[in-house]
Design a protein around this motif. Structure first.
Motif, mmCIF file in Angstrom:
data_model
loop_
_atom_site.group_PDB
_atom_site.id
_atom_site.type_symbol
_atom_site.label_atom_id
_atom_site.label_comp_id
_atom_site.label_asym_id
_atom_site.label_seq_id
_atom_site.Cartn_x
_atom_site.Cartn_y
_atom_site.Cartn_z
ATOM 1 N N ARG A 447 0.820 -1.208 0.000
ATOM 2 C CA ARG A 447 0.000 0.000 0.000
ATOM 3 C C ARG A 447 0.853 1.257 0.000
ATOM 4 O O ARG A 447 0.501 2.266 -0.619
ATOM 5 C CB ARG A 447 -0.909 0.003 1.227
ATOM 6 N N ASN A 448 1.974 1.205 0.701
ATOM 7 C CA ASN A 448 2.878 2.361 0.722
ATOM 8 C C ASN A 448 3.605 2.539 -0.598
ATOM 9 O O ASN A 448 3.953 3.650 -0.982
ATOM 10 C CB ASN A 448 3.902 2.209 1.855
ATOM 11 N N GLU A 449 3.846 1.427 -1.297
ATOM 12 C CA GLU A 449 4.565 1.492 -2.567
ATOM 13 C C GLU A 449 3.686 2.034 -3.687
ATOM 14 O O GLU A 449 4.160 2.748 -4.573
ATOM 15 C CB GLU A 449 5.075 0.097 -2.958
ATOM 16 N N GLN A 450 2.393 1.705 -3.659
ATOM 17 C CA GLN A 450 1.512 2.103 -4.761
ATOM 18 C C GLN A 450 1.398 3.618 -4.930
ATOM 19 O O GLN A 450 1.530 4.126 -6.039
ATOM 20 C CB GLN A 450 0.121 1.478 -4.565
ATOM 21 N N PRO A 451 1.187 4.410 -3.858
ATOM 22 C CA PRO A 451 1.148 5.876 -4.050
ATOM 23 C C PRO A 451 2.456 6.422 -4.600
ATOM 24 O O PRO A 451 2.453 7.344 -5.422
ATOM 25 C CB PRO A 451 0.877 6.401 -2.642
#
Length: 481
Positions: A447-451
């Motif tokens: 989830r942190n990588e996607q943004p």
């Protein structure tokens, strides 16, 4: 700061070519090696169950062996404090005297009470190991800690290996009775007591007996800063330091990696040592050898010690992103250990049980140096020692609770096979918890990588004139790459 200035601030002990500390380190390592030569240790359980003592399996499993855990729990904290306050040597003397008491009771004792007293002294020797492992830090400058600690640990492992091989060769090739092995062990322990008498008592220790903070131009350690803030009175200084350090430990546990590996230390080491305490009883149940020379406990201990040393060494070269993969590695290893415990408990082939035990010990020893590294990276030397002490204490308390419930005759009083099913379930629950935590870490990471990926993709399609000057710098490009 220039190299000249750095050299000027080094402690005198590092610059002066004094050979005295080298001789002390060599003697301490020799002492550590010799005090591990106890060839009868691998055969204590078959000795107690055999014709020499003729105790029943129920007596050994549910009345004698549990005392070791209770003794260790009772003396751990007092010995931890006395080790530092008395500056190591008196506690090492206590350990040597306790070793001699163990073998005298094994040779002369005939009652369950005598064997329980033997286990009590065994608990003292285990708690007193902290004196040897921390003694070396009083002999050398901080820059040499890592190397000297590896020397002292290696000497102990080599001693255990040599002792196990010697015991197995005596039993298998020399057809030496277990009672004779105990006399040999008593001789080595008496020699160890003589070696202890010639150890030099250090003038300083880690907590209570510290050198002046500004001596030798060395930077003040964490305890020195706390002592300065805590006042000048001696007893007030000690109280303030210990209280402040405990508060520091509480603050440090907010770090996810330190908390994770500390929990691993508590839960997994408790289970690990319970397996070590009861595995010889399991071996005797699977393969009740009628001849002493067909008991291979010493060879198995030697093989597991050697694999543990290799695994510990290999772990030092494992380079991964621990903040992301720690839970998965711990979960996989713990699941592997659970499978090995199930195999050990269900097989009727003693060699398969031996192999599973060797792999079980090796997998635990693989994670130990990683845990030490992950815990120690963000702590001062003193806080690191205190954290390991607290972790060991909680692991011992947990081990005691499990022993009371599972093994003690006042609890469930289970025989060895049901006990190992309980330990299998314990490690299975731990593995499931670690793997679920690993899934959670993976989800949070994705989830942190996607943004970040979306922002980067949007930036690629943005006109150059719209890109802020700070992000067009070479450094920014390097980070993005």
């Amino acid at each position: 700061m220039s190299k000249k200035d750095e050299g000027a601030k080094k402690p005198v002990a590092e610059d002066t070519p004094d050979q005295h500390w080298k001789l002390q380190v060599f003697y301490l390592c020799f002492y550590g090696f010799m005090t591990q030569i106890r060839p009868g240790e691998s055969f204590i359980t078959p000795y107690l169950l055999g014709p020499d003592k003729n105790f029943t399996e129920v007596e050994v499993t549910n009345a004698i062996t549990p005392v070791l855990t209770y003794s260790y729990t009772a003396v751990l904290v007092p010995i931890f404090l006395l080790t530092d306050y008395l500056r190591y040597k008196p506690v090492l003397l206590l350990q040597s005297l306790s070793h001699i008491s163990i073998w005298l009771l094994l040779i002369l004792g005939t009652s369950v009470l005598a064997m329980q007293l033997m286990e009590f002294f065994y608990g003292i020797t285990m708690a007193a190991r902290i004196a040897y492992s921390s003694y070396i830090f009083s002999l050398v400058a901080p820059s040499r800690y890592q190397r000297m600690a590896s020397y002292s640990r290696s000497s102990v492992l080599m001693g255990v290996f040599a002792s196990s091989v010697l015991g197995q060769l005596c039993v298998t090739l020399g057809n030496v009775p277990f009672l004779t092995l105990n006399y040999v062990s008593l001789g080595f322990m008496s020699f160890g007591l003589i070696l202890t008498l010639f150890l030099e008592r250090p003038k300083r220790s880690l907590f209570f007996n510290r050198a002046e903070p500004a001596c030798n131009g060395a930077a003040p350690a964490e305890l020195d800063k706390m002592a300065k803030a805590g006042g000048e009175g001696t007893w007030r200084w000690r109280d303030a330091v210990l209280c402040r350090m405990l508060r520091e430990v509480g603050t440090a546990t907010k770090q996810p990696q330190l908390r994770l590996w500390s929990l691993w230390w508590v839960f997994n080491s408790a289970g690990y040592y319970l397996i070590l305490y009861y595995v010889q009883i399991l071996w005797n149940k699977i393969y009740p050898a009628r001849e002493d020379r067909r008991v291979y406990n010493g060879g198995v201990d030697a093989a597991s010690t050697l694999l543990g040393a290799v695994a510990s060494f290999a772990a030092g070269y494992m380079k991964i992103r621990w903040t992301l993969w720690s839970e998965l590695v711990i979960g996989a290893v713990t699941a592997f250990q659970a499978g090995l415990l199930l195999l050990m408990n269900t097989t009727t082939n003693i060699w398969l049980c031996y192999t599973a035990y060797v792999l079980f010990r090796g997998s635990y020893q693989f994670l130990v140096p990683i845990a030490i590294f992950r815990i120690a990276t963000s702590l001062s030397k003193e806080l690191c020692a205190l954290v390991f002490g607290v972790n060991t204490f909680f692991a011992t308390v947990l081990k005691t609770i499990i022993t009371i419930i599972v093994a003690d005759k006042r609890g469930l009083g289970l025989s060895v096979h049901p006990q190992f099913y309980m330990y299998f379930g314990y490690f299975t629950l731990l593995a499931v918890a670690y793997l679920l935590a690993a899934v959670g870490v993976g989800i949070r990471h994705s989830r942190n990588e996607q943004p970040a990926e979306l922002a980067f993709a949007k930036e690629l399609h943005q006109p150059a004139a719209d890109v802020p000057a700070k992000e067009k710098s070479p450094e920014a490009g390097t980070v993005q790459a």
